[in-house]
Structures are given as C-alpha cells and as structure tokens.
Design an enzyme around this catalytic site. Structure first.
Site, mmCIF file in Angstrom:
data_model
loop_
_atom_site.group_PDB
_atom_site.id
_atom_site.type_symbol
_atom_site.label_atom_id
_atom_site.label_comp_id
_atom_site.label_asym_id
_atom_site.label_seq_id
_atom_site.Cartn_x
_atom_site.Cartn_y
_atom_site.Cartn_z
ATOM 1 N N HIS A 122 50.764 37.438 7.762
ATOM 2 C CA HIS A 122 51.382 38.756 7.635
ATOM 3 C C HIS A 122 52.897 38.629 7.708
ATOM 4 O O HIS A 122 53.420 38.064 8.672
ATOM 5 C CB HIS A 122 50.883 39.690 8.754
ATOM 6 C CG HIS A 122 51.380 41.101 8.601
ATOM 7 N ND1 HIS A 122 51.855 41.836 9.663
ATOM 8 C CD2 HIS A 122 51.483 41.900 7.514
ATOM 9 C CE1 HIS A 122 52.218 43.035 9.222
ATOM 10 N NE2 HIS A 122 52.008 43.100 7.934
ATOM 11 N N HIS A 154 52.455 45.609 0.675
ATOM 12 C CA HIS A 154 52.403 47.010 1.095
ATOM 13 C C HIS A 154 53.803 47.615 0.968
ATOM 14 O O HIS A 154 54.794 46.918 1.164
ATOM 15 C CB HIS A 154 51.911 47.123 2.542
ATOM 16 C CG HIS A 154 50.412 47.070 2.636
ATOM 17 N ND1 HIS A 154 49.677 47.933 3.406
ATOM 18 C CD2 HIS A 154 49.512 46.258 2.020
ATOM 19 C CE1 HIS A 154 48.395 47.653 3.279
ATOM 20 N NE2 HIS A 154 48.260 46.632 2.451
ATOM 21 N N GLU A 155 53.834 48.882 0.631
ATOM 22 C CA GLU A 155 55.082 49.652 0.458
ATOM 23 C C GLU A 155 55.965 49.147 -0.690
ATOM 24 O O GLU A 155 57.120 49.536 -0.800
ATOM 25 C CB GLU A 155 55.923 49.689 1.750
ATOM 26 C CG GLU A 155 55.307 50.434 2.893
ATOM 27 C CD GLU A 155 54.399 49.558 3.759
ATOM 28 O OE1 GLU A 155 53.373 50.084 4.215
ATOM 29 O OE2 GLU A 155 54.692 48.393 3.972
ATOM 30 N N GLU A 183 44.777 53.759 6.380
ATOM 31 C CA GLU A 183 45.531 53.923 7.638
ATOM 32 C C GLU A 183 45.863 55.400 7.911
ATOM 33 O O GLU A 183 45.952 55.813 9.061
ATOM 34 C CB GLU A 183 46.795 53.072 7.633
ATOM 35 C CG GLU A 183 47.820 53.490 6.596
ATOM 36 C CD GLU A 183 48.961 52.483 6.431
ATOM 37 O OE1 GLU A 183 48.712 51.273 6.514
ATOM 38 O OE2 GLU A 183 50.094 52.922 6.217
HETATM 39 C C1 NOJ Z 1 52.217 49.480 6.990
HETATM 40 C C2 NOJ Z 1 51.054 48.832 6.340
HETATM 41 O O1 NOJ Z 1 50.542 49.640 5.315
HETATM 42 C C3 NOJ Z 1 50.021 48.562 7.409
HETATM 43 O O2 NOJ Z 1 48.839 48.066 6.822
HETATM 44 C C4 NOJ Z 1 50.604 47.600 8.395
HETATM 45 O O3 NOJ Z 1 49.681 47.382 9.423
HETATM 46 C C5 NOJ Z 1 51.900 48.142 8.992
HETATM 47 N N1 NOJ Z 1 52.785 48.582 7.965
HETATM 48 C C6 NOJ Z 1 52.629 47.096 9.807
HETATM 49 O O4 NOJ Z 1 53.140 46.099 8.983
HETATM 50 CA CA CA Z 2 51.754 51.636 4.252
#
Ligand code: NOJ
Ligand code: CA
Length: 725
Positions: free
Chosen positions: A426, A496-497, A521
């Site tokens: 990660h 992500h993002e 989430e």
């Molecule tokens: C946002 C991500 O979408 C999520 O999956 C992640 O756990 C958190 N950021 C922390 O990085």
């Molecule tokens: Ca996110």
C-alpha cells in the site's frame, strides 16, 4: 469504402459562385460535407465547415439525431487559436475490421470494426497552418480527436480551452455527478438536463479535497437516455498528456461542451507537435445492454507496448482494511502522537494498542487467504507516517520503505509465500505526488526485494505540486509515469483517487484497477443508495475496472456496537457484484470472521472467476437493474450476477450461452423471501438445479437485493436427485 458526399445545404449567392469557381479548378469535393456511416449503417457522422470555416459535426442513430450540429475547435494561449478560418485541404477514409486479445478482460477476443474519416483543415490566414480531426465510427458509437502534426508554423503551444460541443437533441434523462477538478467520489443524481441547475448544490455534497467547478458542469462518463429510448454515453478514451474533460451544461439548449481541468496557473495543456488530444467518445444504442457491452473506448486505446505481459495476473484478495472503517476496530497509525516527521525514530512512539497491521493480525489474514484460495492480502497502515498523514498539505508524509516496529516485512512475506499467498503493498501518497515520484524507484525496488508484485496507490488530499488537481495534465502524466515505472519492476497498480479511467489499461495492462468513484468505503460513511451500483456500470465503469471492494456480509454495522450505519444492500447483492462490477482485481472486503459465519454464501466468492472468455449482458436499465453472465477464462464455468435498486424485481436469466445439449449444475444464491436491504439483509436461500442452454430462470430480487448463480459441469453423482430448472 466509397466516400459518400452530401451537398452543403446552406450554400447560396456568393458561396455558390465560389463553389462553381472552385469546381472549375477541381477543388470542389472538399467543400462538400463529409459523411461516413458505421459498418452496420445505423450511425451516420457528418462533418462540415460553417460559413466562417469553423469545423462542425453531427451524429444520427437510425436516423434519429444524437448530436445536432456541434462546433469543434481548440483555443490556444500563445498562438492563434484553432477555431475558425479553416478550409478542408484533404479528406481520407479508411475501414478497419480486425480483432485483438486483451491481456485480461471481459472477453478473450475483442472486435475492432470501424469506418474512419480523417480531415485535414488548413488556416490560410495562419500561413497554411494545419490540424487534423480523426473520426472513427463503430457500430456502438463515435470517437474523434484533434491531431496537431509537426509543421513549420506550429511547434509548442498552450491549450487554453477546448471548444468541442455535444449539442444534444433533447432534454434527456441524465445520471450525473457534479463537475469537480479533484474528486469523483460523489453520489449520482438522476434528473433531466434542464433540472441540473436546481439540483447541483444538493448534489455537491461534502467530499474530501473537492474542487467543485463554479460554472454548471457534470463529469464524464455521462450517461443519458432520450425520451424516445436512445441511450447515450459521453466520455473520453486514451487520456494521456492532457487534462480530463468534464462537460459544461447549458440547461436551456441541452448543449454540453468540453470543460478541461486547469493547472495551477489556469492553463489546460502544454503540447508540442506531433501531438493529439484524447478521443472524445459517444457510445449510443437503443438498447441499454449494448452500452455495457461496448468495447469502443478500449478499441480507441493503443495496444500495449510491453513485450512481456506474462507477469500481469488478475487476482482476488482480502485485506487488513475494512476493520479501519467499521467501529474504529483498529487504525492505520501505530502511535498516539501527532505532528510526526519522517526522520524521527518511530520505535519511540507510544503505541495506541489499536494498530491494525501487526504481525499477528496479518498472519491471521494470510492463513485465511490460504485456506480459502485468495491470491493476495492487502495490508494498509504497515509503514510509518500515518499519525500525521491527513489534510495538512504536507509533502514528506511517507517514505514507502519503513515499516512500523510491529510489522516484519521480510518474515511476513516469507510466511505468505510459504502458503502460496502474496502480500499487496500500500502506497498512500496523501496527495504528495512529488514526494512519491522522488521515492518511486526505491519503493518499487523494496517491493521486489521483499516479494510484492502489486500495490494499491492512493491520493487522498490536495495535490502537491500545490495548485495542481487530481485530474489535470500534470497528474494525468504522473499516474502513467507510475504505471510505466511499475512495469519495469513487474508490479501491478490499483490506484485510488486517481483520474477516472479512459481505457488506458489496454496500453498499460499492469494498471489493472482503480477506484475513482464512490465505493464500498462510503457504506461505512453515510451509505450508498441501493441504485448506486445500477448506475456505476453505465458511468464510471465505462472507462475501466473499479476496485469497488464488494463482499460485505455484515451489512448492519451497528453489529460492531457503535452507531446505526448500514450497508444498503442485501448479502446476496454483495455476491452479485463480483459479476456486475467487472474488475480483474476483486476484493472480499469483509472481516474473515464474518465470512466464517456464512460459509455457504462465501462459497460463491471463493469460486467466482476474475478473468473471462466471454460476457453476455442479459438485462440492464441505468438506475434500475443490471444482469450479466460471464464465462470463466479457460474453464467450463459460468457466473451470473443480477442487481436491483431499492425496488424488488424479477430477473429473467437465460442460459442460452451454455453449450447445447449438455446438462450443468447451477447453484443459485437468492435473496430470502423476507429479505430487503434495510430489513433482514442476511436472509438468503441457496439451491442447486440442473440447467441446459434452453433453461430460463425467473428469479425474484428483494428491494436492494440481487442474485448470483454459479454454473459448472457436474458429475453424474453431482446431478443425481437434482431437479431440472
Ligand atoms: C482512501 C482509499 O479509497 C481507501 O481504500 C484507503 O483505505 C484510504 N484512502 C487510506 O489510504
Ligand atoms: Ca477513496
């Protein structure tokens, strides 16, 4: 293919005289409108110049207008714009009909069949400076882009705005999220185009690090339905070295136009010839199922340049993740202190006792993954910096190589390897793309040295370089740089993002999943509407796979002893997502102990494939329902998923894609009779039946519910005693 020509309708007086004059000198054809049709003749594209030499196009489907006459052009900052004063100096047509095989995907083989029109436009008053517009007309829609060839009069230029218009033929129903330069994590609103102004404020809910567009705009992929039953999807393909396109909305004329994401100083793109824009895409059909089956966006992307792709593998994973979202069970951070700096000694922090990524917890997850056939375990919160990662526009938050004292990288990776499982890395950047780029090679080498082959990246927060946006040209190039660098280390990326996908996974197949929308989430942060996942396939997923992170069985989150949050689906709908929300990377997002409570339902998640030979979209209506069947890659196994919105419905599931004359064992996972997303979401029934290619299943889906079916060859004894459907 013979070019078709149509008379320019508005020529009269001096125009006509000029035409006759030019005819005499043999230039006439280039004053005519250029027309091409799709291979099946349903779509017709017309290109022409207006009186002042502005490029214009229109598109019809079965003679119905899809895009009425709409202007094209690019406004530049430091050189004269590419907007008007053009003549058509050349026009070429071409046809392609071939196939290609993606590294992974919804189909083993994809047909690429289009008719192309390439017009060269010259600006006489700019010393014959020229641009080209390339149109590709497929049976499922249109793609076009601007091209800027190398030439004496054009080398470097700054794009100030793109004037591409999409002049829609009516006040269509539209599934939209508000325009924003930084985030796509909005809930969808369904309305008429004309109703957007009164709804936009409410739709622009609070999302972290948002930069809503101040004028009226929506994001792409934008899904629309006309009152006479046309489904129209506007997006883009192959977004490289350019900002993302959003759409300005004129609620009175239903005209949309390109809105490019600016950079820190307000410019849109910096280009150097030879250059081109991404493709602007319009997928259209009178059947909603055709929209989901479209491969137009992938076809407009370049084939991969990677020589060896054997290391790129779809995967199913679990993670130390959901526990961070439910009931504050544990946290990413190890210490209780804040205001930490990367160069300090993290072993001296005061442990909170709630750190999630501990050796013990990770081992437990590895054991569970190994016992249930998962390929990977994502571990978030393994590295130092989480005490102080959020919201401060801070640059040096993470170094991506230093674990917390209670996470033993070497040992855990060895332990995972001994059980045939891989840990998933990660890299949360907290928006500091500069910091990430500086650490990138070291971070990837660290992964290789420790046996990782996949990383989830994240860009929570405002972007550094400060003033840049998640969806601007600088960041678009950053994400691609990360994907290409990762490929050198044989690493797969799940971002992500990041900017929403535009089919680039054809070119960079190791960038195999993205978030870039409101995912699971948010079920723990206010909930998603039951219709959300009947819209996503028509919007966000048009560009590429989503790491939606399905599989929540404990949907009532008050179970954890705090609050009254709930996941707004039945348990069975969570199963259906593994088929309806296509991704080569699928998570089983719930806690292992919750899967242990429902082993018979969990069996579907264990069985379901993540890579496919073929896909059949059986039924679909945006905002209401989606039912899809797929055949597992290289196996005689099929999986069906169906989802509905807040309304119960009866899905009609045919099996005519099964080989004829054979009997198969189907396991049907259905909502219980008393199930619904808000009452008894965990009520389900599992039954086994025999199906053939002639079978048809009528299955009731509960409000907010779903259906999942697995189909495989059964031995005589498997089938014995089972009823035929
Ligand atoms: C946002 C991500 O979408 C999520 O999956 C992640 O756990 C958190 N950021 C922390 O990085
Ligand atoms: Ca996110």
């Amino acid at each position: 293919m013979q070019p078709e020509k149509k008379r320019v309708p508005h020529l009269s007086g001096p125009g006509k005289r000029l035409l006759l004059f030019l005819c005499f000198f043999g230039f006439a054809p280039l004053l005519y409108a250029q027309v091409i049709t799709s291979p099946d003749k349903n779509l017709t594209l017309t290109f022409e110049l207006t009186d002042n030499g502005t490029p214009s196009y229109q598109l019809t489907y079965k003679k119905k207008p899809v895009i009425k006459a709409s202007k094209l052009g690019v406004e530049t900052k430091d050189v004269p714009s590419f907007l008007e004063g053009f003549t058509i100096s050349d026009s070429k047509q071409n046809s392609v009909n071939d196939t290609w095989d993606p590294v992974w995907g919804e189909q083993k083989t994809i047909r690429n069949n289009y008719n192309e029109l390439l017009v060269t436009l010259t600006q006489k008053e700019q010393k014959d400076r020229l641009i080209r517009i390339r149109f590709r007309l497929f049976n499922d829609g249109l793609g076009f882009r601007y091209e800027f060839p190398k030439q004496q009069e054009l080398k470097y230029f700054v794009v100030q705005d793109e004037h591409t218009e999409f002049n829609l033929a009516g006040d269509h129903k539209i599934f939209w999220i508000p325009g924003d330069y930084d985030t796509n994590e909005y809930a969808y609103t369904t309305s008429k185009i004309s109703e957007i102004p009164q709804l936009v404020e409410k739709a622009t809910i609070d999302v972290h690090a948002q930069t809503p567009i101040k004028t009226l705009a929506v994001q792409t992929p934008s899904m629309m339905k006309s009152s006479d039953g046309l489904y129209i999807n506007i997006h883009e393909a192959a977004l490289e070295n350019y900002p993302a396109m959003q759409l300005n909305v004129d609620p009175k004329t239903y005209k949309m136009s390109a809105h490019l994401v600016p950079d820190a100083v307000g410019n849109k793109a910096y280009l150097q010839t030879d250059a081109h824009t991404p493709w602007r895409t319009i997928v259209v059909s009178d059947k909603a199922t055709d929209i989901l089956a479209s491969k137009l966006i992938l076809n407009l992307n370049e084939p991969t340049a990677y020589e060896d792709v054997s290391w790129i593998k779809p995967m199913k994973y679990i993670g130390v993740w959901w526990e961070y979202f439910v009931a504050g069970k544990s946290t990413w951070a190890y210490g209780t202190e804040t205001n930490v700096k990367l160069d300090q000694d993290f072993t001296k922090l005061t442990p909170s006792g709630r750190h999630g990524a501990t050796n013990e917890n990770v081992k437990k997850h590895i054991d569970f993954a190994a016992a249930n056939g998962f390929d990977g375990v994502l571990v978030e919160g393994w590295n130092v910096g989480w005490e102080d990662w959020f919201g401060n526009w801070k640059e040096e938050v993470f170094d991506f190589v230093t674990p917390y004292p209670d996470f033993n990288v070497k040992q855990l990776n060895q332990y995972a390897a001994s059980k045939g499982v891989k840990l998933i890395m990660h890299h949360e950047t907290s928006g500091a793309a500069t910091n990430y780029e500086r650490h990138l090679d070291r971070a990837f080498q660290f992964m290789v040295d420790n046996g990782y082959n996949a990383v989830k990246t994240g860009y929570v927060g405002k972007i550094i370089p400060r003033g840049e946006h998640h969806d601007g040209q600088w960041m678009v190039n950053h994400y691609i740089h990360v994907a290409e660098t990762a490929a050198k280390y044989k690493i797969m990326i799940n971002s992500h993002e990041a900017v929403r996908p535009t089919g680039l996974h054809r070119t960079y197949p190791n960038w195999f999943a993205q978030e870039s929308a409101r995912g699971t989430e948010f079920e723990a942060m206010g909930g998603l509407a039951p219709e959300h996942t009947t819209i996503l396939p028509f919007t966000r997923l048009m560009g590429g796979p989503m790491d939606y992170t399905p599989g929540i069985f404990q949907t009532d989150l008050s179970y954890y002893g705090t609050g009254n949050q709930r996941v707004n689906t039945t348990l069975v709908k969570q199963l259906a997502y593994y088929v309806t929300m296509y991704s080569p990377l699928q998570m089983a997002a719930d806690l292992p102990e919750n899967y242990n409570r429902f082993p018979d339902a969990f069996q579907f998640i264990k069985d379901v494939a993540v890579d496919w030979d073929d896909t059949w979209v059986l039924e679909a209506e945006p905002g209401d329902y989606v039912t899809i069947a797929r055949k597992a890659k290289g196996k005689n196994e099929w999986y069906v998923g169906g989802v509905t919105d807040e309304n119960a419905r009866t899905a009609t599931i045919s099996f005519d894609y099964l080989p004829k004359g054979e009997q198969y064992l189907a396991t049907i996972y259905a909502d219980g009779k008393d199930a619904s997303w808000n009452k008894k979401p965990q009520s389900y029934e599992i039954r086994k039946v025999i199906v053939t290619s002639k079978s048809v299943l009528k299955q009731r889906l509960a409000p907010g519910g779903g259906v999942a079916v697995s189909i495989r060859e059964g031995s005589k004894s498997d089938l014995k005693g089972l009823k035929k459907l």
